[in-house]
Enzyme design. Sequence first.
Site, short mmCIF file in Angstrom:
data_model
loop_
_atom_site.label_atom_id
_atom_site.label_comp_id
_atom_site.label_asym_id
_atom_site.label_seq_id
_atom_site.Cartn_x
_atom_site.Cartn_y
_atom_site.Cartn_z
N LYS A 107 2.71 -5.30 9.46
CA LYS A 107 2.96 -6.11 8.27
C LYS A 107 4.39 -5.94 7.76
CE LYS A 107 2.36 -4.49 4.36
NZ LYS A 107 1.92 -3.86 3.10
N THR A 108 4.85 -4.69 7.64
CA THR A 108 6.18 -4.45 7.07
C THR A 108 7.26 -5.05 7.96
OG1 THR A 108 5.37 -2.40 6.07
CG2 THR A 108 7.74 -2.68 6.23
N ARG B 290 -7.13 4.50 9.00
CA ARG B 290 -5.96 5.38 8.85
C ARG B 290 -5.75 6.19 10.12
NH1 ARG B 290 -3.67 2.46 6.09
NH2 ARG B 290 -5.47 1.17 6.61
N ASP C 241 4.26 -9.02 -1.37
CA ASP C 241 3.59 -8.00 -0.56
C ASP C 241 2.29 -7.57 -1.24
OD1 ASP C 241 3.15 -6.18 1.46
OD2 ASP C 241 4.50 -4.66 0.64
N GLU C 242 1.31 -7.13 -0.45
CA GLU C 242 0.02 -6.61 -0.97
C GLU C 242 -0.62 -7.59 -1.96
OE1 GLU C 242 -1.20 -4.17 0.44
OE2 GLU C 242 0.30 -2.69 1.00
N GLN D 48 -8.63 -4.83 2.56
CA GLN D 48 -8.08 -3.60 1.99
C GLN D 48 -7.88 -3.72 0.48
OE1 GLN D 48 -5.15 -1.29 4.44
NE2 GLN D 48 -5.02 -3.18 5.64
#
Length: 761
Positions: free
Chosen positions: A50-51, A613, A236-237, A267
């Site tokens: 994503k980043t 994770r 973002d997010e 998420q």
Amino acid sequence: MTNQVHQMTSRRADTLSDSPFTQGLNGAQRLAVEALDGPVLVLAGAGTGKTRVLTTRLAHLLDTGRAMPAQIMAVTFTNKAAAEIRERVSTLVGRPVEGWFLGTFHSLAARLLRPHAERVGLKPSFTILGTDDQLRLIKQLLQAENIDDKKAPPRLVLSIIERWKDRGLLPDDVRGDIGQVANGKAPKLYALYQERLRELNACDFGDLLLHHLTLMRQHPDILEQVQNRFQYLLVDEYQDTNVAQYLWLRLIAQKSKNICVVGDEDQSIYGWRGAEIGNILRFEEDFPGATVVRLEENYRSTGNILGAAAKLISRNEMRLGKTLWTAAEQGDPIEVRTLWDGEEEARWVADEIEALQRKRIPLSSIAIMVRAGFQTRQFEERFIALGIPYRVLVGARFYERAEIRDAMAYLRLTASPDDDLAFERIINLPKRGIGPAALQQFHAYAKAHGVPLSEAALRLAETDELKPKMRTTIHNLMQSFARWRGLLDTLPHGEVAQILLDESGYTGMWQADKSPDAPARLENLKELVSAMAAFDTLAAFLEHVSLVLEATDKSTEAQVSLMTLHGAKGLEYDYVFLPGWEEELFPSRLSLSENGAAGLEEERRLAYVGITRARVRAWISHVANRFVHGSWVNALPSRFIRELPPEHVHCVSTIGTGGAHRASSYGSWEDKPREKVAPLWQQIKATSPRPITPRNEPPQIEGRVREIATPKTNGAFTIGDQVMHQTFGQGTVRRIDGDKLEVLFHKGGIKKIVASFVTRL
């Protein structure tokens, strides 16, 4: 998906395939970067890069000349994320990027608000208040309205106001069921609070967004100016946005429609602090014709980890849908382990970590993620005993938490009236009207007469040096400490601790506190009382805690990371342990009772975040019995365990096998819980070294946890008796000294135990 891709490619005015920034991206990532025209929703699954997509898209905008830096607004949730984006974009374009609007919602809204602050009754030099100042202001308003701040705690009133602001509501907008907080005057207090802020030329963090949103709604010229200025928005997010943030973004983007939001509905785990999952779910309704790009290729985890996580989250209904996959190897299946109790769980995790160490696995690549903060205590104590370095992320270590230090100060002063540091810490906690001036008097008297502070306070309370109300308060408190001290001769020290915390008002202080962290603090206090049962005396427990704090490792060497699942979002580790997967703990009973089906789905998303994770291996564990709030309960496996696909999971049980592994299955528990659980319950009873007595029949999977009878002495003991202790397990009595026993425990070695703390087998 195919239609969406065609829509996107047909809208592009030119071909951007030669851009140096798109090299090395997979197909979906490239689409997300090159879709520059119109609204774009990037559904970025865990570990899908994503980043990289976000920063490459920004660099691509600048490199192609589509926009100048000042025409781009990039919104993040943390300053850390903003700094990372700035650095990575500057690296990609080969120069520092200046003049663009990159930052958090609050920082960007503040920059846009200041030039027009007068229109909302402020000066451009307005200050932004922190929490302490907000609470002080709320308390003043409560006093002015003759509202008891014990019945309407300032934190509760402030949290209600903050939730209204998160929803974009001004005082005049508050309607409907407002509850009975502050005698139903919460909306009036909100209005008075806003008036007072304007008088102070101040605003809080919620105002920054709300004021600017109000400006754009009420002043068309300001709205047009903002819309013309920002030709491209990147968020973002997006799944974590609240209603006010959503309204603000939608208003700014209405003209250009060039808004790209990046997020993952799977998420979305912050509903308890205002995040609205519906924002991302209805993006296509808000922006018709939006391009939707799904990033599904995971670069983090093995096939088994992704397969298990994907199957689990597929049970949620509030999702847009995507399936993670990886080109990496399948890897080891997720191990689901059944253990006897919390102590054995901590011991097993520590043993596994030591085994990884022997394989030269660095501790920095290992993490333990728990649902509730109080769960960390047993792991911390085990790590300290074994010398395993660890760090607690997003919060202090258990015995370093403020509420635990407060409770320990009460216990220390009970054990030793000479403990001046403990006295200073708790004399006005909870608030008793004993401020710095009074404490200074106590110090002066104590120094002049060579007595401890507690005695100085008591002596002064017998004089007219203090006001009558304070004299009564001190006299009553010192009497209470004397009584609590006397109870140690007749009651278990853990029971005395609970009485002390309740009667002192300390427990009530946190029960009245409605801040989001108050329930966790109460759970930590209950865990502290539970931990005391493992020690013969209060003095032994206090010594243990002192040694634990002394042994705390402050070094920068590699350490195991210990955290809550909420604090784990955005992090990744090679090896991840997920303990405590039990009904009512995970999913959380509180979440289910307050939010029903929506709460269950958020808890499942939290489980999904935990599993994803892990890069290489993941372990999930649950126990058959857990010592909760002073008593043993039959802990049922979390429903999330039986939702895991068998092909990606290996189940192991060590109950009743002397530590040997035994395969087990949870898949058959699903259709008829009561009938299916009964045989396992009988098996646990038959193989258990500790007597278990449920109140009636086997518990249902969906029911409440049932208590297990707390061990009690049942007559005089003799040398050679086999006994069971709730913490140390089974042992043999070797010596008897009044009500004290010396017991050789099978696993814990020789311990001196109070007779009432064990039961004879």
